[in-house]
Enzyme design. Structure first.
Site, short mmCIF file in Angstrom:
data_model
loop_
_atom_site.label_atom_id
_atom_site.label_comp_id
_atom_site.label_asym_id
_atom_site.label_seq_id
_atom_site.Cartn_x
_atom_site.Cartn_y
_atom_site.Cartn_z
N GLY A 63 0.81 -1.22 0.00
CA GLY A 63 0.00 0.00 0.00
C GLY A 63 0.84 1.26 0.00
N GLU A 64 1.86 1.30 0.85
CA GLU A 64 2.70 2.49 0.91
C GLU A 64 3.49 2.69 -0.37
OE1 GLU A 64 5.67 5.04 3.73
OE2 GLU A 64 4.86 3.16 4.49
N SER A 65 3.97 1.61 -0.95
CA SER A 65 4.71 1.73 -2.22
C SER A 65 3.81 2.31 -3.30
CB SER A 65 5.24 0.35 -2.64
OG SER A 65 6.16 -0.14 -1.69
#
Length: 142
Positions: A63-65
């Site tokens: 998700g953060e990527s």
């Protein structure tokens, strides 16, 4: 004024920039990358808890990527998007195959972006929902 025109090919831009060592180690793979939508996958195998479930941290890495790269694509040349908040709610566990993340913007502002990332298993069942907020900063002139 900073040029904020996005590159024509988001995946080529991301590949040139690099995914980061952690995402690479976890098997992160791009499928689509535009300002309006980003999609990537990560294998369950090699990213599990001791009991064989996809690790909750893996959902957050995926998700953060997606959210960070989407925000940086939006920010454009001469600016940098940096994460300031992230949260995840896990509702199911993937046990095999690929986890697919679909990232869409909730807010695209001058100095902040907010993205929602829906992470699903191979059967299309939602496993986790991630929301990330990025602050956009101007890079110092060189």
């Amino acid at each position: 004024m900073t040029d904020t025109t996005p590159p024509l090919d988001g995946i080529a831009w991301a590949m040139q920039r690099g995914n980061g060592a952690l995402a690479d180690k976890m098997g992160f793979r791009w499928v689509e990358l535009t300002i309006e939508r980003a999609v990537a996958t990560m294998p369950v195998e090699g990213n599990t808890q001791p009991v064989g479930l996809f690790h909750g941290g893996g959902y957050v890495v995926l998700g953060e990527s997606l959210g960070s790269m989407s925000a940086n694509l939006y920010a454009g040349p001469g600016r940098l998007a940096v994460g300031v908040d992230i949260n995840a709610t896990h509702t199911r566990s993937a046990t095999s195959g690929l986890v697919t993340g679909v990232c869409t913007p909730i807010h695209l502002g001058r100095s902040m972006t907010v993205h929602e990332i829906v992470l699903s298993d191979d059967q299309g069942r939602r496993c986790s929902t991630v929301r990330i907020t990025n602050m956009i900063k101007n890079l110092p002139a060189r």
